[in-house]
Design a protein around this motif. Structure first.
Motif, PDB file in Angstrom:
ATOM      1  N   ARG A  21      32.628 -45.836 -14.491  1.00  0.00           N
ATOM      2  CA  ARG A  21      33.615 -45.092 -14.572  1.00  0.00           C
ATOM      3  C   ARG A  21      33.827 -44.327 -15.907  1.00  0.00           C
ATOM      4  N   ASP A  22      34.639 -43.156 -16.105  1.00  0.00           N
ATOM      5  CA  ASP A  22      34.930 -42.398 -17.102  1.00  0.00           C
ATOM      6  C   ASP A  22      36.210 -43.241 -17.843  1.00  0.00           C
ATOM      7  N   ARG A  63      39.453 -42.486 -17.812  1.00  0.00           N
ATOM      8  CA  ARG A  63      40.688 -42.459 -17.236  1.00  0.00           C
ATOM      9  C   ARG A  63      41.416 -43.579 -17.048  1.00  0.00           C
ATOM     10  N   GLY A 112      40.894 -45.805 -14.165  1.00  0.00           N
ATOM     11  CA  GLY A 112      39.637 -46.069 -13.947  1.00  0.00           C
ATOM     12  C   GLY A 112      39.207 -47.661 -13.553  1.00  0.00           C
ATOM     13  N   THR A 154      28.902 -39.716 -16.346  1.00  0.00           N
ATOM     14  CA  THR A 154      28.710 -39.615 -15.003  1.00  0.00           C
ATOM     15  C   THR A 154      27.198 -39.494 -14.787  1.00  0.00           C
ATOM     16  N   MET A 196      30.150 -42.917  -9.284  1.00  0.00           N
ATOM     17  CA  MET A 196      30.761 -42.680 -10.481  1.00  0.00           C
ATOM     18  C   MET A 196      32.152 -42.565 -10.258  1.00  0.00           C
ATOM     19  N   THR A 217      35.228 -40.984 -11.472  1.00  0.00           N
ATOM     20  CA  THR A 217      35.612 -39.987 -12.433  1.00  0.00           C
ATOM     21  C   THR A 217      36.725 -38.877 -11.662  1.00  0.00           C
ATOM     22  N   SER A 257      36.490 -36.183 -13.518  1.00  0.00           N
ATOM     23  CA  SER A 257      35.863 -34.792 -13.812  1.00  0.00           C
ATOM     24  C   SER A 257      36.737 -33.914 -15.133  1.00  0.00           C
ATOM     25  N   ASN A 299      41.855 -38.678 -10.063  1.00  0.00           N
ATOM     26  CA  ASN A 299      40.797 -39.415 -10.235  1.00  0.00           C
ATOM     27  C   ASN A 299      39.698 -39.347  -8.881  1.00  0.00           C
ATOM     28  N   GLY A 355      37.228 -37.111 -23.821  1.00  0.00           N
ATOM     29  CA  GLY A 355      36.651 -37.517 -22.357  1.00  0.00           C
ATOM     30  C   GLY A 355      35.487 -38.442 -22.677  1.00  0.00           C
ATOM     31  N   VAL A 356      34.724 -39.148 -21.676  1.00  0.00           N
ATOM     32  CA  VAL A 356      33.734 -40.241 -21.911  1.00  0.00           C
ATOM     33  C   VAL A 356      32.624 -39.834 -22.508  1.00  0.00           C
ATOM     34  N   ASP A 377      33.666 -36.070 -17.829  1.00  0.00           N
ATOM     35  CA  ASP A 377      32.659 -36.968 -17.555  1.00  0.00           C
ATOM     36  C   ASP A 377      31.489 -36.656 -17.834  1.00  0.00           C
TER      37      ASP A 377
END
Length: 460
Positions: A50-51, A53, A56, A82, A99, A101, A103, A110, A179-180, A241
């Motif tokens: 997961r990213d 968020r 998530g 991702t 994944m 995400t 994005s 999500n 972001g991730v 992501d």
């Protein structure tokens, strides 16, 4: 409980709004349906991640429960980019992954990007999951799948650092937009021997600084400013992501991915002469001649990360790319889109130059627009494109390409209108040899869109 809506099952992923069209209950159903599909393909386990968020953790936990209820073992990578899930499907004991995400969508979105038995699923396969939920919801495995966590970070970083080499030390700036990708980018590029200035690399699903989408110039202004104010030579930016790359020169020029593809194509073709290079309908007219000059065969295709991935596999092309920033290396890599990896490969090329920005700025270009979005109501985008395809005329055009929307080629430029598959918008892009030609082409598109939808609020 949110009720299941077919609208979240998009052309190449699943995407919804939290507590409106997507929640843990829906995630559980999707996990169950995907698990059944995986079992049918002989898969025994599925890797998930997961990213950053905020929604998530709950979605990933429910997704895992759904997968397990279908009899599938779950390998949970936790918070990852991702491409690290895609990497997992290449190096772990499964070829399937999901994944969690949203994005580059706003914070309240999500969704799920999926690989089933080694193939990025899209179109009918995604619709099939929706149909399976209605049909197979009660099919619970006699023996539920197991659950375990796995830390893939070191293996992923070592795989890239072990293969991709910079030619000289370089100082770079990296903007992850909270972001991730921020959890990995700094360590990756430092591991390659770069000095890294990190901007907004703290993972925060509220995205408090700017939106993590390098396709839009307003999201690159902090990076441009950093390059002006420091001795960093080049700037990399990533989406939410981590599967898309943005690139900025020392003098603040944005090098869009279709121009990045020129350098990637020439480098890849040096080892793979005569091979096809894949790119989407949004890319510059200068890319095809550049690929040909480098000894390759250009192939234009539809937009969409799953669609390009599938076409890459079908053609055996060593490289594919999209204007949005998805770059797919099959050369020295696995054929999936990975912004962090693309950044590494770009640095490998640029560090062979004393002045990387000069190399980038010298790439062919014309007057062009970034992606422009005509915002519409849900479903309206597809209806409008159908109307344009049947009714619109474009005087003086040389060719109309309809593989994805309408790409109208002229002697001195092109215009594109296509329906987004993730949000209710028409995506447009224009390129021309002169500002006057750009205005003329945009004028033609304005006329045909307003003829079809007089109340359209055009972005140009």
């Amino acid at each position: 409980m949110v009720s299941l809506s077919k609208s979240i099952f998009k052309a190449y992923d699943i995407r919804g709004i939290i507590d409106k069209t997507l929640d843990a209950g829906i995630a559980r159903k999707i996990g169950h349906a995907f698990g059944l599909a995986a079992v049918a393909r002989g898969e025994k386990s599925v890797v998930i991640g997961r990213d950053g968020r905020l929604s998530g953790p709950a979605l990933a936990a429910a997704l895992a429960e759904g997968l397990q209820s279908a009899g599938v073992d779950v390998i949970d990578l936790g918070v990852v980019a991702t491409p690290m899930v895609y990497f997992g499907t290449n190096v772990l004991e499964t070829k399937s992954g999901i994944m969690v995400t949203g994005s580059h969508n706003p914070p309240d979105y999500n969704g799920f990007k999926m690989v089933l038995a080694g193939e990025a699923i899209y179109g009918d396969a995604i619709t099939g999951l929706y149909e399976s939920i209605g049909r197979d919801e009660g099919k619970v495995a006699a023996q539920p799948g197991a659950y375990r966590t796995h830390d893939i970070r070191a293996a992923y970083l070592e795989r890239i650092i072990g293969d991709v080499k910079v030619a000289r030390p370089i100082k770079i700036a990296v903007d992850c937009g909270n972001g991730v990708a921020g959890a990995f980018a700094g360590d990756l590029y430092r591991g390659m021997g770069c000095e890294v200035i990190e901007l907004f690399c703290e993972v925060d699903g509220n995205f408090p600084n700017h939106h993590p989408d390098p396709a839009h110039p307003e999201n690159l202004q902090d990076l441009i400013r950093c390059l002006q104010e420091t001795d960093a030579e080049i700037g990399l930016a990533f989406d939410g992501d981590g599967d898309r790359l943005g690139l900025v020169t020392k003098d603040g020029q944005i090098i869009y991915p279709d121009r990045q593809m020129m350098l990637f194509a020439a480098e890849v073709l040096s080892r793979n002469p005569g091979e096809q290079i894949l790119y989407d309908v949004k890319c510059t007219r200068h890319l095809a001649p550049y690929i040909e000059k480098a000894g390759g065969k250009p192939l234009m295709y539809k937009t969409g990360h799953s669609l390009v991935k599938a076409k890459l596999k079908e053609t055996g092309a060593p490289l594919g790319g999209e204007m949005s920033g998805h770059i797919f290396f099959k050369d020295r890599w696995y054929g999936f889109d990975d912004g962090l990896y693309a950044g590494a490969r770009m640095l490998e090329i640029l560090t062979k130059e004393q002045d990387p920005s000069a190399l980038l700025n010298a790439l062919p270009q014309s007057d062009s627009t970034p992606e422009l979005h005509l915002h519409l109501n849900e479903g309206e985008n597809f209806a409008l494109m159908d109307k344009l395809r049947s009714d619109a005329t474009f005087p003086g055009n040389r060719q109309i390409i309809t593989i994805d929307g309408l790409r109208v080629e002229y002697e001195d430029g092109f215009g594109l209108a296509r329906s987004s598959n993730t949000t209710p918008v028409i995506v447009m892009r224009f390129e021309a040899e002169t500002p006057a030609a750009l205005a003329r082409i945009q004028g033609q598109f304005r006329d045909v869109i307003l003829a079809a939808k007089p109340d359209a609020e055009l972005p140009f």
